[in-house]
Design a protein around this motif. Structure first.
Motif, PDB file in Angstrom:
ATOM      1  N   LEU A  14       0.852  -1.193   0.000  1.00 30.69           N
ATOM      2  CA  LEU A  14       0.000   0.000   0.000  1.00 30.69           C
ATOM      3  C   LEU A  14       0.884   1.238   0.000  1.00 30.69           C
ATOM      4  CD1 LEU A  14      -2.523  -1.103   2.756  1.00 30.69           C
ATOM      5  CD2 LEU A  14      -2.822  -1.268   0.291  1.00 30.69           C
ATOM      6  N   TYR A  15       0.594   2.181  -0.898  1.00 30.87           N
ATOM      7  CA  TYR A  15       1.379   3.418  -0.978  1.00 30.87           C
ATOM      8  C   TYR A  15       0.451   4.616  -1.067  1.00 30.87           C
ATOM      9  CZ  TYR A  15       5.820   1.074  -1.554  1.00 30.87           C
ATOM     10  OH  TYR A  15       6.946   0.316  -1.343  1.00 30.87           O
ATOM     11  N   GLU A  16       0.871   5.674  -0.416  1.00 31.15           N
ATOM     12  CA  GLU A  16       0.210   6.970  -0.515  1.00 31.15           C
ATOM     13  C   GLU A  16       1.304   7.994  -0.820  1.00 31.15           C
ATOM     14  OE1 GLU A  16      -1.780   8.462   3.051  1.00 31.15           O
ATOM     15  OE2 GLU A  16      -3.535   8.720   1.777  1.00 31.15           O
ATOM     16  N   PRO A  17       1.710   8.088  -2.097  1.00 30.49           N
ATOM     17  CA  PRO A  17       2.853   8.937  -2.449  1.00 30.49           C
ATOM     18  C   PRO A  17       2.552  10.421  -2.220  1.00 30.49           C
ATOM     19  CG  PRO A  17       1.758   8.162  -4.413  1.00 30.49           C
ATOM     20  CD  PRO A  17       1.101   7.473  -3.268  1.00 30.49           C
ATOM     21  N   ARG A  18       3.602  11.142  -1.902  1.00 32.71           N
ATOM     22  CA  ARG A  18       3.486  12.593  -1.715  1.00 32.71           C
ATOM     23  C   ARG A  18       4.373  13.345  -2.700  1.00 32.71           C
ATOM     24  NH1 ARG A  18       0.245  13.160   2.931  1.00 32.71           N
ATOM     25  NH2 ARG A  18       0.455  11.326   4.228  1.00 32.71           N
ATOM     26  N   LEU A  34       6.457  -3.704  -7.902  1.00 36.01           N
ATOM     27  CA  LEU A  34       5.910  -4.406  -9.067  1.00 36.01           C
ATOM     28  C   LEU A  34       6.953  -5.307  -9.715  1.00 36.01           C
ATOM     29  CD1 LEU A  34       3.844  -1.478 -10.589  1.00 36.01           C
ATOM     30  CD2 LEU A  34       2.925  -3.637  -9.714  1.00 36.01           C
ATOM     31  N   LEU A  35       8.179  -4.842  -9.789  1.00 38.90           N
ATOM     32  CA  LEU A  35       9.249  -5.649 -10.377  1.00 38.90           C
ATOM     33  C   LEU A  35       9.559  -6.878  -9.525  1.00 38.90           C
ATOM     34  CD1 LEU A  35      11.631  -2.827 -11.637  1.00 38.90           C
ATOM     35  CD2 LEU A  35      10.117  -4.283 -13.006  1.00 38.90           C
ATOM     36  N   ASN A  36       9.217  -6.832  -8.229  1.00 40.84           N
ATOM     37  CA  ASN A  36       9.400  -7.975  -7.327  1.00 40.84           C
ATOM     38  C   ASN A  36       8.135  -8.824  -7.225  1.00 40.84           C
ATOM     39  OD1 ASN A  36      12.101  -7.452  -6.638  1.00 40.84           O
ATOM     40  ND2 ASN A  36      11.475  -5.926  -5.137  1.00 40.84           N
ATOM     41  N   ASP A  37       7.263  -8.720  -8.226  1.00 40.41           N
ATOM     42  CA  ASP A  37       6.032  -9.514  -8.314  1.00 40.41           C
ATOM     43  C   ASP A  37       5.079  -9.296  -7.149  1.00 40.41           C
ATOM     44  OD1 ASP A  37       6.613 -10.626 -10.755  1.00 40.41           O
ATOM     45  OD2 ASP A  37       7.686 -12.321  -9.886  1.00 40.41           O
ATOM     46  N   ARG A  38       4.968  -8.080  -6.697  1.00 37.84           N
ATOM     47  CA  ARG A  38       4.002  -7.726  -5.660  1.00 37.84           C
ATOM     48  C   ARG A  38       2.991  -6.752  -6.235  1.00 37.84           C
ATOM     49  NH1 ARG A  38       8.448  -6.935  -1.318  1.00 37.84           N
ATOM     50  NH2 ARG A  38       8.569  -9.027  -0.454  1.00 37.84           N
ATOM     51  N   ALA A  39       1.740  -6.946  -5.899  1.00 37.32           N
ATOM     52  CA  ALA A  39       0.704  -6.000  -6.306  1.00 37.32           C
ATOM     53  C   ALA A  39       0.808  -4.759  -5.422  1.00 37.32           C
ATOM     54  CB  ALA A  39      -0.675  -6.633  -6.161  1.00 37.32           C
ATOM     55  N   VAL A  40       0.359  -3.641  -5.961  1.00 38.18           N
ATOM     56  CA  VAL A  40       0.459  -2.372  -5.248  1.00 38.18           C
ATOM     57  C   VAL A  40      -0.868  -1.627  -5.353  1.00 38.18           C
ATOM     58  CG1 VAL A  40       1.704  -0.183  -5.072  1.00 38.18           C
ATOM     59  CG2 VAL A  40       2.913  -2.217  -5.823  1.00 38.18           C
ATOM     60  N   ILE A  41      -1.335  -1.127  -4.218  1.00 40.06           N
ATOM     61  CA  ILE A  41      -2.486  -0.226  -4.201  1.00 40.06           C
ATOM     62  C   ILE A  41      -1.939   1.162  -3.917  1.00 40.06           C
ATOM     63  CG2 ILE A  41      -4.611   0.423  -3.020  1.00 40.06           C
ATOM     64  CD1 ILE A  41      -5.075  -2.528  -2.453  1.00 40.06           C
ATOM     65  N   VAL A  42      -2.261   2.107  -4.817  1.00 44.39           N
ATOM     66  CA  VAL A  42      -1.725   3.469  -4.711  1.00 44.39           C
ATOM     67  C   VAL A  42      -2.892   4.430  -4.492  1.00 44.39           C
ATOM     68  CG1 VAL A  42      -0.257   5.203  -5.785  1.00 44.39           C
ATOM     69  CG2 VAL A  42       0.087   2.794  -6.337  1.00 44.39           C
ATOM     70  N   ASN A  43      -2.809   5.205  -3.417  1.00 46.07           N
ATOM     71  CA  ASN A  43      -3.821   6.194  -3.071  1.00 46.07           C
ATOM     72  C   ASN A  43      -3.246   7.585  -3.336  1.00 46.07           C
ATOM     73  OD1 ASN A  43      -5.758   7.844  -1.950  1.00 46.07           O
ATOM     74  ND2 ASN A  43      -5.768   6.825   0.042  1.00 46.07           N
ATOM     75  N   PHE A  44      -3.870   8.332  -4.244  1.00 42.30           N
ATOM     76  CA  PHE A  44      -3.371   9.652  -4.622  1.00 42.30           C
ATOM     77  C   PHE A  44      -4.131  10.791  -3.942  1.00 42.30           C
ATOM     78  CE2 PHE A  44      -2.215   7.019  -8.331  1.00 42.30           C
ATOM     79  CZ  PHE A  44      -0.860   7.265  -8.349  1.00 42.30           C
ATOM     80  N   SER A  45      -4.829  10.540  -2.875  1.00 41.99           N
ATOM     81  CA  SER A  45      -5.661  11.569  -2.253  1.00 41.99           C
ATOM     82  C   SER A  45      -4.842  12.694  -1.618  1.00 41.99           C
ATOM     83  CB  SER A  45      -6.582  10.947  -1.205  1.00 41.99           C
ATOM     84  OG  SER A  45      -5.822  10.373  -0.169  1.00 41.99           O
ATOM     85  N   GLN A  46      -3.602  12.450  -1.285  1.00 42.61           N
ATOM     86  CA  GLN A  46      -2.754  13.459  -0.650  1.00 42.61           C
ATOM     87  C   GLN A  46      -1.792  14.117  -1.635  1.00 42.61           C
ATOM     88  OE1 GLN A  46      -3.207  14.218   2.632  1.00 42.61           O
ATOM     89  NE2 GLN A  46      -4.854  12.706   2.590  1.00 42.61           N
ATOM     90  N   MET A  47      -2.105  14.067  -2.918  1.00 44.71           N
ATOM     91  CA  MET A  47      -1.158  14.515  -3.920  1.00 44.71           C
ATOM     92  C   MET A  47      -1.804  15.466  -4.922  1.00 44.71           C
ATOM     93  SD  MET A  47       1.173  12.043  -6.216  1.00 44.71           S
ATOM     94  CE  MET A  47       2.713  12.253  -5.410  1.00 44.71           C
ATOM     95  N   ASP A  48      -0.990  16.338  -5.480  1.00 45.88           N
ATOM     96  CA  ASP A  48      -1.431  17.250  -6.533  1.00 45.88           C
ATOM     97  C   ASP A  48      -1.841  16.442  -7.763  1.00 45.88           C
ATOM     98  OD1 ASP A  48      -1.717  19.805  -7.873  1.00 45.88           O
ATOM     99  OD2 ASP A  48       0.132  19.269  -8.948  1.00 45.88           O
ATOM    100  N   ALA A  49      -2.879  16.890  -8.457  1.00 44.97           N
ATOM    101  CA  ALA A  49      -3.432  16.137  -9.581  1.00 44.97           C
ATOM    102  C   ALA A  49      -2.445  15.982 -10.736  1.00 44.97           C
ATOM    103  CB  ALA A  49      -4.707  16.814 -10.084  1.00 44.97           C
ATOM    104  N   LYS A  50      -1.648  17.012 -11.015  1.00 41.77           N
ATOM    105  CA  LYS A  50      -0.693  16.929 -12.132  1.00 41.77           C
ATOM    106  C   LYS A  50       0.414  15.920 -11.834  1.00 41.77           C
ATOM    107  CE  LYS A  50      -1.499  21.489 -14.026  1.00 41.77           C
ATOM    108  NZ  LYS A  50      -0.942  22.769 -14.425  1.00 41.77           N
TER     109      LYS A  50
END
Length: 134
Positions: A50-54, A66-82
């Motif tokens: 789980l990631y919430e990038p800033r 992803l390169l290590n064969d793991r699925a990732v859920i990414v939440n962009f709610s704390q980030m600028d749209a661009k």
């Protein structure tokens, strides 16, 4: 005679067939043995990160998962749209390179999966028709 009495008391009457049965040898099977021990097959446990990038720089950690064969859920709610749009573009390229998939699972939430994951189910119509910033 006592020997015959003993045999008649403790045998089923097919003493001749018993000797023939023991004289035959079991066939020996040679060739490829396709039996695999269940203990030798070890399955890796599947993990979802789980990631919430800033920052845009956080995309490297997501791509490494992803390169290590793991699925990732990414939440962009704390980030600028661009910046979030740039990260989604980068992740699209990453999942394409590894034959994976990326799916929107929320208004600002994406699921990125490598090729060994299967995602099933449908999203609701409100999510599909909801315009958002990404």
């Amino acid at each position: 005679m006592a020997n015959n009495l003993f045999k008649s008391l403790f045998s089923d009457g097919d003493s001749d067939n018993q000797e023939e049965y023991y004289d035959e040898q079991a066939p020996v099977v040679q060739g490829d043995n396709k039996v695999v021990s269940m203990n030798s097959v070890r399955q890796r446990s599947s993990k979802i990160a789980l990631y919430e990038p800033r920052l845009y720089a956080d995309v490297k950690q997501i791509a490494d998962q992803l390169l290590n064969d793991r699925a990732v859920i990414v939440n962009f709610s704390q980030m600028d749209a661009k910046v979030a749009s740039r990260i989604v573009d980068f992740l699209n390229g990453t999942v394409f390179a590894i034959n994976g998939d990326i799916k929107r699972i929320g208004k600002e939430i994406f699921l990125c999966t490598p090729k060994n994951f299967e995602v099933s189910g449908n999203l609701s119509d409100t999510l599909k028709n909801d315009p958002d910033k990404i």
